[in-house]
Design a protein around this motif. Sequence first.
Motif, PDB file in Angstrom:
ATOM      1  N   THR A  96      72.662  61.180  42.032  1.00 27.31           N
ATOM      2  CA  THR A  96      73.099  59.799  41.779  1.00 27.31           C
ATOM      3  C   THR A  96      73.312  59.523  40.296  1.00 27.31           C
ATOM      4  OG1 THR A  96      70.800  59.035  41.669  1.00 27.31           O
ATOM      5  CG2 THR A  96      71.877  58.979  43.834  1.00 27.31           C
ATOM      6  N   GLY A  97      73.331  60.578  39.482  1.00 28.45           N
ATOM      7  CA  GLY A  97      73.407  60.395  38.037  1.00 28.45           C
ATOM      8  C   GLY A  97      74.609  59.622  37.548  1.00 28.45           C
ATOM      9  N   ALA A  98      75.695  59.598  38.329  1.00 24.70           N
ATOM     10  CA  ALA A  98      76.896  58.869  37.895  1.00 24.70           C
ATOM     11  C   ALA A  98      76.803  57.371  38.179  1.00 24.70           C
ATOM     12  CB  ALA A  98      78.125  59.441  38.596  1.00 24.70           C
ATOM     13  N   MET A  99      75.805  56.955  38.950  1.00 22.02           N
ATOM     14  CA  MET A  99      75.706  55.545  39.375  1.00 22.02           C
ATOM     15  C   MET A  99      74.795  54.784  38.404  1.00 22.02           C
ATOM     16  SD  MET A  99      75.315  56.526  43.432  1.00 22.02           S
ATOM     17  CE  MET A  99      75.040  54.847  44.004  1.00 22.02           C
ATOM     18  N   ARG A 100      75.300  54.554  37.193  1.00 27.03           N
ATOM     19  CA  ARG A 100      74.466  53.997  36.115  1.00 27.03           C
ATOM     20  C   ARG A 100      74.800  52.539  35.792  1.00 27.03           C
ATOM     21  NH1 ARG A 100      73.817  58.700  31.571  1.00 27.03           N
ATOM     22  NH2 ARG A 100      72.539  57.075  30.612  1.00 27.03           N
ATOM     23  N   ASN A 101      75.332  51.820  36.762  1.00 26.37           N
ATOM     24  CA  ASN A 101      75.668  50.408  36.527  1.00 26.37           C
ATOM     25  C   ASN A 101      74.410  49.572  36.321  1.00 26.37           C
ATOM     26  OD1 ASN A 101      75.556  51.192  39.483  1.00 26.37           O
ATOM     27  ND2 ASN A 101      75.311  48.956  39.665  1.00 26.37           N
ATOM     28  N   ALA A 117      70.763  54.983  36.949  1.00 24.13           N
ATOM     29  CA  ALA A 117      70.453  54.374  35.649  1.00 24.13           C
ATOM     30  C   ALA A 117      69.154  54.914  35.073  1.00 24.13           C
ATOM     31  CB  ALA A 117      70.387  52.861  35.785  1.00 24.13           C
ATOM     32  N   ARG A 118      69.148  55.055  33.765  1.00 30.84           N
ATOM     33  CA  ARG A 118      67.944  55.448  33.036  1.00 30.84           C
ATOM     34  C   ARG A 118      67.412  54.222  32.293  1.00 30.84           C
ATOM     35  NH1 ARG A 118      69.938  61.330  30.656  1.00 30.84           N
ATOM     36  NH2 ARG A 118      70.867  62.052  32.629  1.00 30.84           N
ATOM     37  N   TRP A 119      66.189  54.333  31.809  1.00 34.41           N
ATOM     38  CA  TRP A 119      65.605  53.176  31.137  1.00 34.41           C
ATOM     39  C   TRP A 119      66.388  52.778  29.897  1.00 34.41           C
ATOM     40  CZ3 TRP A 119      63.354  49.937  33.805  1.00 34.41           C
ATOM     41  CH2 TRP A 119      62.439  50.271  34.807  1.00 34.41           C
ATOM     42  N   SER A 120      67.006  53.724  29.228  1.00 33.19           N
ATOM     43  CA  SER A 120      67.831  53.371  28.073  1.00 33.19           C
ATOM     44  C   SER A 120      69.003  52.490  28.473  1.00 33.19           C
ATOM     45  CB  SER A 120      68.346  54.643  27.390  1.00 33.19           C
ATOM     46  OG  SER A 120      69.086  55.438  28.306  1.00 33.19           O
ATOM     47  N   ASP A 121      69.483  52.636  29.701  1.00 28.55           N
ATOM     48  CA  ASP A 121      70.602  51.825  30.189  1.00 28.55           C
ATOM     49  C   ASP A 121      70.194  50.381  30.445  1.00 28.55           C
ATOM     50  OD1 ASP A 121      72.239  54.129  30.270  1.00 28.55           O
ATOM     51  OD2 ASP A 121      71.544  54.613  32.301  1.00 28.55           O
ATOM     52  N   VAL A 122      68.913  50.160  30.713  1.00 29.20           N
ATOM     53  CA  VAL A 122      68.436  48.830  31.077  1.00 29.20           C
ATOM     54  C   VAL A 122      67.862  48.080  29.891  1.00 29.20           C
ATOM     55  CG1 VAL A 122      66.873  47.539  32.596  1.00 29.20           C
ATOM     56  CG2 VAL A 122      67.928  49.649  33.411  1.00 29.20           C
ATOM     57  N   PRO A 139      63.046  56.970  27.424  1.00 31.47           N
ATOM     58  CA  PRO A 139      64.317  56.310  27.716  1.00 31.47           C
ATOM     59  C   PRO A 139      65.161  57.072  28.726  1.00 31.47           C
ATOM     60  CG  PRO A 139      63.989  56.594  25.330  1.00 31.47           C
ATOM     61  CD  PRO A 139      62.964  57.433  26.019  1.00 31.47           C
ATOM     62  N   LEU A 140      64.847  58.346  28.958  1.00 27.72           N
ATOM     63  CA  LEU A 140      65.694  59.214  29.771  1.00 27.72           C
ATOM     64  C   LEU A 140      65.280  59.293  31.229  1.00 27.72           C
ATOM     65  CD1 LEU A 140      66.108  62.169  27.249  1.00 27.72           C
ATOM     66  CD2 LEU A 140      67.565  60.166  27.550  1.00 27.72           C
ATOM     67  N   VAL A 141      64.156  58.731  31.582  1.00 28.62           N
ATOM     68  CA  VAL A 141      63.678  58.786  32.965  1.00 28.62           C
ATOM     69  C   VAL A 141      64.480  57.816  33.832  1.00 28.62           C
ATOM     70  CG1 VAL A 141      61.720  58.156  34.442  1.00 28.62           C
ATOM     71  CG2 VAL A 141      61.380  59.627  32.459  1.00 28.62           C
ATOM     72  N   GLY A 142      64.753  58.212  35.074  1.00 30.57           N
ATOM     73  CA  GLY A 142      65.504  57.369  35.991  1.00 30.57           C
ATOM     74  C   GLY A 142      64.713  56.155  36.442  1.00 30.57           C
ATOM     75  N   VAL A 143      65.376  55.006  36.480  1.00 26.70           N
ATOM     76  CA  VAL A 143      64.724  53.750  36.843  1.00 26.70           C
ATOM     77  C   VAL A 143      64.253  53.772  38.291  1.00 26.70           C
ATOM     78  CG1 VAL A 143      65.057  51.259  37.083  1.00 26.70           C
ATOM     79  CG2 VAL A 143      66.089  52.485  35.152  1.00 26.70           C
ATOM     80  N   VAL A 144      65.098  54.265  39.201  1.00 28.40           N
ATOM     81  CA  VAL A 144      64.782  54.190  40.622  1.00 28.40           C
ATOM     82  C   VAL A 144      63.580  55.063  40.977  1.00 28.40           C
ATOM     83  CG1 VAL A 144      65.622  54.759  42.933  1.00 28.40           C
ATOM     84  CG2 VAL A 144      67.068  53.476  41.359  1.00 28.40           C
ATOM     85  N   GLY A 145      63.607  56.342  40.574  1.00 25.79           N
ATOM     86  CA  GLY A 145      62.485  57.218  40.889  1.00 25.79           C
ATOM     87  C   GLY A 145      61.188  56.724  40.289  1.00 25.79           C
ATOM     88  N   PHE A 146      61.252  56.272  39.041  1.00 30.12           N
ATOM     89  CA  PHE A 146      60.068  55.734  38.368  1.00 30.12           C
ATOM     90  C   PHE A 146      59.508  54.531  39.119  1.00 30.12           C
ATOM     91  CE2 PHE A 146      58.333  52.529  35.517  1.00 30.12           C
ATOM     92  CZ  PHE A 146      57.428  53.230  34.738  1.00 30.12           C
ATOM     93  N   THR A 147      60.373  53.599  39.461  1.00 30.18           N
ATOM     94  CA  THR A 147      59.929  52.353  40.091  1.00 30.18           C
ATOM     95  C   THR A 147      59.432  52.584  41.508  1.00 30.18           C
ATOM     96  OG1 THR A 147      61.520  51.132  38.737  1.00 30.18           O
ATOM     97  CG2 THR A 147      60.615  50.010  40.664  1.00 30.18           C
ATOM     98  N   LEU A 148      60.145  53.413  42.270  1.00 28.33           N
ATOM     99  CA  LEU A 148      59.737  53.648  43.654  1.00 28.33           C
ATOM    100  C   LEU A 148      58.538  54.582  43.756  1.00 28.33           C
ATOM    101  CD1 LEU A 148      63.169  53.887  45.490  1.00 28.33           C
ATOM    102  CD2 LEU A 148      61.761  51.882  44.977  1.00 28.33           C
ATOM    103  N   GLY A 149      58.117  55.172  42.627  1.00 34.71           N
ATOM    104  CA  GLY A 149      56.875  55.931  42.584  1.00 34.71           C
ATOM    105  C   GLY A 149      55.704  55.072  42.153  1.00 34.71           C
ATOM    106  N   GLY A 150      55.918  53.776  42.039  1.00 34.94           N
ATOM    107  CA  GLY A 150      54.869  52.851  41.600  1.00 34.94           C
ATOM    108  C   GLY A 150      55.262  52.159  40.316  1.00 34.94           C
ATOM    109  N   GLY A 151      55.632  52.963  39.302  1.00 33.06           N
ATOM    110  CA  GLY A 151      56.101  52.390  38.045  1.00 33.06           C
ATOM    111  C   GLY A 151      54.986  51.950  37.117  1.00 33.06           C
ATOM    112  N   LEU A 152      54.349  52.918  36.457  1.00 34.66           N
ATOM    113  CA  LEU A 152      53.264  52.624  35.514  1.00 34.66           C
ATOM    114  C   LEU A 152      53.848  52.477  34.107  1.00 34.66           C
ATOM    115  CD1 LEU A 152      50.343  52.423  34.532  1.00 34.66           C
ATOM    116  CD2 LEU A 152      50.193  54.925  34.656  1.00 34.66           C
ATOM    117  N   SER A 153      54.022  51.238  33.667  1.00 33.74           N
ATOM    118  CA  SER A 153      54.547  51.000  32.324  1.00 33.74           C
ATOM    119  C   SER A 153      53.417  51.034  31.304  1.00 33.74           C
ATOM    120  CB  SER A 153      55.244  49.646  32.241  1.00 33.74           C
ATOM    121  OG  SER A 153      55.627  49.383  30.901  1.00 33.74           O
TER     122      SER A 153
END
Length: 464
Positions: A96-101, A117-122, A139-153
């Motif tokens: 899904t790397g091309a879907m960075r909207n 999308a990556r965190w740098s995109d957001v 900044p390079l980690v994917g937003v979706v995988g990070f968030t759907l894994g819980g998302g520890l900021s």
Amino acid sequence: MTEHQGRTVLGEDTVTELADRIEGSVFAPDDTGYAAAIAGFNLRSRQRPCLVVAAAGAADVRAAVGFAAARDIPVGVMATGHQPFPAEDGFLLVTTGAMRNVEIDIERGVARVGAGARWSDVVEPAQAEGLAPLNGSSPLVGVVGFTLGGGLSPFLGRSYGWAADHVVAIEVVTPDGTLRRVSAEVEPELFWGLRGGRSNFGVVTELEIGLFPVTSFYGGGIYFPAEHAEAVLRAFPEVVRDAPDGFTCSVALLNFPPVPEIPEPLRGRFLAHVRVTHLGSDEEAEKLIAPFRAIGQGVLDTIGRHPYSAFAIVHTDPADPFPYEEQGTLLAELPAKAVDSLVEIAQMAAGGLVTVLEIRHLGGALADRPAAASPVAARNAVFNVWGATVGPPEAVDAGMAVLGGMIERLSPWSTGLTYTNFAGRDDRAENVFTADDLARLRALKRRYDPRNLFRVNNHNVAPE
């Protein structure tokens, strides 16, 4: 479709049939571009799918999932490929790397984020509106995988909680090829399971995530030389014991390789890296980290007032892909004996094969359990311990054996579980979900994916 030496082999006509329906690209193992398509950030990945669909949008995802489901081919998903998973063969990989909207809804305080999308995109467009997401350290980690894994900021988590709890809506293609938009009001059980279960129930094509009014922080890092590692570890519990929720701190033991890419003050050294983020005043932050300051001078100190867009300065995660394995555990407490064990571990780690071992303070809003809390097993933990080894195969294998021994020394204080996004290649669903959540996830799996098509590149929740 045939089987050859245990691998799924698709006929040329079959592949062409799918390619004709895809706006993006389709790669078979012998195609130019296949190797690049399956390469993730973690160069230890050994997956060899029978087909890759580099999706350009949700329609491509629907076509790919429908194609796989009709032929009973397992489906895996990859955006950036940071987390290691077991080697897999003969599945269909959707990238899904091309879907960075990314779209920022200022009035709602929400970002609408594409699957790649990556965190740098957001962070950048959100900051333009005075807002920040619950992002990770890189900044390079994917937003979706990070968030759907819980998302520890490590910046906003103790103030606002888990990123998964602040998902507003999810668009997902389920195993039947249907594109669904789910939320707390629409298919709430699937919405619950996705926010922690990652790709077990389908391919997420978009997320709507909450944003928060943060534009700067006081923090950064102090790199202490090896002789101060014990003092740093003993100061750490004192610093975090009564810290406000706006303050986040971790300590990482780092073995830097002697390579030109590493800055001269750090190159080839074993260091204790204190990592700090504070959302309050500069003066309050300095009072909180006074025990660290009292230890002595660091070889490098980046602590100060920074714009939120400079968040990467705190952890300084690598920017280039590399081969690594990781392992972690969650701690329920950190008594004096546990600190003694950490000191012994630091002595073992110095100059050794383990590249990084971090202990991070949790608590604060991360311990909250909202009414519709996502299945994140780390709420009862007070600390997260995570380590990784980097290098060629023989070095990584040897380093992982050492790292496993280090984490085992902390088992008397462990919750018995691992945070999903820091789990290792061999961890299973039983290692990252509580028993109650896993039973509920399995019931959800039986409903949406009874054939367990989505069993690749995740901690698989089997329907049985």
